[in-house]
Design a protein around this motif. Structure first.
Motif, mmCIF file in Angstrom:
data_model
loop_
_atom_site.group_PDB
_atom_site.id
_atom_site.type_symbol
_atom_site.label_atom_id
_atom_site.label_comp_id
_atom_site.label_asym_id
_atom_site.label_seq_id
_atom_site.Cartn_x
_atom_site.Cartn_y
_atom_site.Cartn_z
ATOM 1 N N PRO A 178 0.814 -1.224 0.000
ATOM 2 C CA PRO A 178 0.000 0.000 0.000
ATOM 3 C C PRO A 178 0.843 1.267 0.000
ATOM 4 C CG PRO A 178 -0.099 -1.067 2.137
ATOM 5 C CD PRO A 178 0.546 -2.035 1.198
ATOM 6 N N VAL A 179 2.006 1.232 0.652
ATOM 7 C CA VAL A 179 2.876 2.405 0.668
ATOM 8 C C VAL A 179 3.390 2.684 -0.742
ATOM 9 C CG1 VAL A 179 4.983 3.386 1.623
ATOM 10 C CG2 VAL A 179 3.517 1.975 3.055
ATOM 11 N N ILE A 180 3.804 1.632 -1.452
ATOM 12 C CA ILE A 180 4.309 1.804 -2.815
ATOM 13 C C ILE A 180 3.237 2.400 -3.713
ATOM 14 C CG2 ILE A 180 5.161 0.574 -4.839
ATOM 15 C CD1 ILE A 180 6.420 -1.460 -2.930
ATOM 16 N N VAL A 181 2.019 1.850 -3.640
ATOM 17 C CA VAL A 181 0.936 2.317 -4.506
ATOM 18 C C VAL A 181 0.527 3.742 -4.148
ATOM 19 C CG1 VAL A 181 -1.462 1.920 -5.169
ATOM 20 C CG2 VAL A 181 0.113 -0.021 -4.939
ATOM 21 N N LEU A 182 0.386 4.026 -2.866
ATOM 22 C CA LEU A 182 -0.062 5.354 -2.449
ATOM 23 C C LEU A 182 0.991 6.427 -2.737
ATOM 24 C CD1 LEU A 182 -1.757 4.343 0.911
ATOM 25 C CD2 LEU A 182 -2.911 5.195 -1.126
ATOM 26 N N LEU A 183 2.260 6.082 -2.630
ATOM 27 C CA LEU A 183 3.303 7.046 -2.970
ATOM 28 C C LEU A 183 3.264 7.404 -4.446
ATOM 29 C CD1 LEU A 183 6.343 5.712 -0.891
ATOM 30 C CD2 LEU A 183 5.227 7.927 -0.631
ATOM 31 N N PRO A 187 1.670 11.574 -4.764
ATOM 32 C CA PRO A 187 3.055 11.932 -4.450
ATOM 33 C C PRO A 187 3.159 13.286 -3.773
ATOM 34 C CG PRO A 187 2.593 12.372 -6.750
ATOM 35 C CD PRO A 187 1.344 11.761 -6.184
ATOM 36 N N GLY A 188 4.352 13.531 -3.238
ATOM 37 C CA GLY A 188 4.656 14.849 -2.704
ATOM 38 C C GLY A 188 4.075 15.096 -1.327
ATOM 39 N N ARG A 189 4.382 16.292 -0.818
ATOM 40 C CA ARG A 189 3.925 16.668 0.521
ATOM 41 C C ARG A 189 2.423 16.872 0.572
ATOM 42 N NH1 ARG A 189 4.383 22.117 2.780
ATOM 43 N NH2 ARG A 189 3.859 22.016 4.987
ATOM 44 N N VAL A 190 1.831 17.267 -0.544
ATOM 45 C CA VAL A 190 0.389 17.518 -0.567
ATOM 46 C C VAL A 190 -0.392 16.239 -0.283
ATOM 47 C CG1 VAL A 190 -1.519 18.277 -2.025
ATOM 48 C CG2 VAL A 190 0.686 19.460 -2.142
ATOM 49 N N GLY A 191 0.139 15.109 -0.772
ATOM 50 C CA GLY A 191 -0.593 13.852 -0.599
ATOM 51 C C GLY A 191 -0.259 13.102 0.661
ATOM 52 N N ARG A 192 0.484 13.731 1.577
ATOM 53 C CA ARG A 192 0.942 13.005 2.767
ATOM 54 C C ARG A 192 -0.214 12.562 3.649
ATOM 55 N NH1 ARG A 192 5.538 16.082 5.292
ATOM 56 N NH2 ARG A 192 6.464 15.397 3.331
ATOM 57 N N ARG A 193 -1.172 13.449 3.872
ATOM 58 C CA ARG A 193 -2.304 13.081 4.709
ATOM 59 C C ARG A 193 -3.156 12.022 4.032
ATOM 60 N NH1 ARG A 193 -5.605 17.821 7.477
ATOM 61 N NH2 ARG A 193 -3.529 17.984 8.409
ATOM 62 N N THR A 194 -3.320 12.149 2.719
ATOM 63 C CA THR A 194 -4.095 11.149 1.978
ATOM 64 C C THR A 194 -3.431 9.786 2.063
ATOM 65 O OG1 THR A 194 -4.831 12.865 0.436
ATOM 66 C CG2 THR A 194 -5.079 10.583 -0.273
ATOM 67 N N ARG A 195 -2.111 9.754 1.966
ATOM 68 C CA ARG A 195 -1.403 8.479 2.070
ATOM 69 C C ARG A 195 -1.589 7.863 3.451
ATOM 70 N NH1 ARG A 195 2.722 11.479 -0.680
ATOM 71 N NH2 ARG A 195 3.956 11.668 1.233
ATOM 72 N N PHE A 196 -1.545 8.680 4.483
ATOM 73 C CA PHE A 196 -1.711 8.153 5.840
ATOM 74 C C PHE A 196 -3.115 7.556 6.022
ATOM 75 C CE2 PHE A 196 -3.174 8.824 10.210
ATOM 76 C CZ PHE A 196 -2.250 8.040 10.890
ATOM 77 N N VAL A 197 -4.130 8.279 5.574
ATOM 78 C CA VAL A 197 -5.507 7.766 5.675
ATOM 79 C C VAL A 197 -5.640 6.482 4.877
ATOM 80 C CG1 VAL A 197 -7.917 8.237 5.146
ATOM 81 C CG2 VAL A 197 -6.485 10.045 6.128
#
Length: 345
Positions: A178-183, A187-197
């Motif tokens: 999931p980390v690979i796909v979500l990154l 991508p980037g700092r903007v998507g950091r919260r989305t990746r965590f959720v």
């Protein structure tokens, strides 16, 4: 006679030359680096996957013994101290209670007309087989019969625990994929919260799915499905969130290093198939402090021991989650300092 101030151009092989090496040399150096790196990776994989298995056997496994003092003393002298840590119990009831509460991996009850062997196959099939062998050999020397009671067996649908052994790699990949796909998707700092959720949502969904397959499909688990699924979700989150944090703080190098540790160390040292006491002491201790090993111990405690012994691995997994969140927080603070902007919503 004055020296000529003009300097001649350095030769291609001159050590003081600042010009880059020819393309052929650069290609050869890069290729050599790739070959050496891949060779090191394969060697590391062989060592981490092969050596613990080759050195497998009882390592300071807690074994309970009860019976006449002279018989118990004779058994204690026969058992290697590096293999077994023998604890004497007052009677068979106290011994069975110790096995069921994970104070002992098994036990031997010595009586005049036989030897009663208590095992817990769900706690570790190899250890249980070794204890059965001890009881049988002891009974043969005493010219009596041996009776084996499996106090904590695997369910009838999966008596060998095949599903539990096969769950190790999916549990590790469940934290990495999931980390690979979500990154890639966010991508980037903007998507950091989305990746965590996304990681948290995936951990909950995947934990429920894996627990359902193991319990209702293969029939490996025998316990509270909801608790088992939440434990698996915590294990996947404990692996995925630190990887997110490593990527946020160190980029691809951080994610790659974390993934290698979890795959090459966490997976083979998890003890999910054998139980931790079958691995060498140092390997076993390291494995239980990594998310795959702690997740496997938590699953075994919830599925077969009614939660007995679940506190330790749950604490380890929670610590990994908090460590990952700390890495994400530190990375966010560092980026905000560099950019001089407020946090991205």
């Amino acid at each position: 006679m004055t020296a000529n101030p003009a300097r001649t151009a350095p030769e291609p092989g001159d050590a003081t030359s600042s010009t880059p090496p020819p393309e052929g040399r650069r290609t050869a150096i890069r290729l050599a680096g790739v070959v050496v790196g891949l060779t090191a990776a394969v060697t590391l994989m062989l060592c981490t996957f092969g050596l613990p298995s080759a050195a497998g056997g009882p390592h300071h496994a807690p074994l309970g013994v009860t019976g006449p003092a002279s018989a118990v003393a004779a058994v204690q002298q026969q058992l290697p101290d590096d293999d077994w840590e023998v604890t004497v119990y007052d009677d068979p009831r106290a011994l069975t209670h110790a096995v069921e509460n994970r104070d002992a991996v098994g036990g031997l009850a010595l009586v005049d007309d036989g030897v009663t062997v208590y095992t817990a196959t769900a706690g570790g099939p190899q250890i249980s087989a070794a204890i059965s062998g001890l009881g049988t050999a002891l009974a043969e020397r005493r010219h009596v019969s041996a009776t084996v009671h499996d106090l904590v067996p695997f369910p009838e649908d999966d008596p060998r625990g095949t599903g539990l052994a096969s769950a190790a790699l999916p549990m590790v990949l469940g934290g990495m994929l999931p980390v690979i796909v979500l990154l890639r998707l966010f991508p980037g700092r903007v998507g950091r919260r989305t990746r965590f959720v996304g990681v948290v949502a995936f951990a909950l969904a995947a934990g429920a799915a894996v627990a359902a397959v193991l319990q209702f499909g293969i029939g490996t688990l025998d316990g509270n499905y909801g608790i088992a699924s939440l434990g698996l979700a915590l294990g996947m989150a404990a692996l995925a969130i630190p990887l997110l944090g490593l990527d946020a703080l160190f980029g691809n190098a951080g994610f790659g290093a974390g993934s290698l540790v979890m795959m090459f160390l966490g997976n083979p040292l998890s003890g999910l198939a054998t139980g931790p006491y079958w691995l060498p002491d140092g390997w076993s201790a390291l494995g239980q402090f990594l998310p795959p090993g702690a997740s496997g111990s938590l699953l075994r405690a919830n599925a077969f021991y009614d939660g007995t012994g679940a506190g330790g691995p749950a604490f380890v997994l929670t610590a990994w989650v908090l460590a990952g969140l700390t890495l994400v927080f530190v990375a966010d603070r560092r980026h905000r300092r560099k950019a001089g902007t407020s946090p991205v919503a």
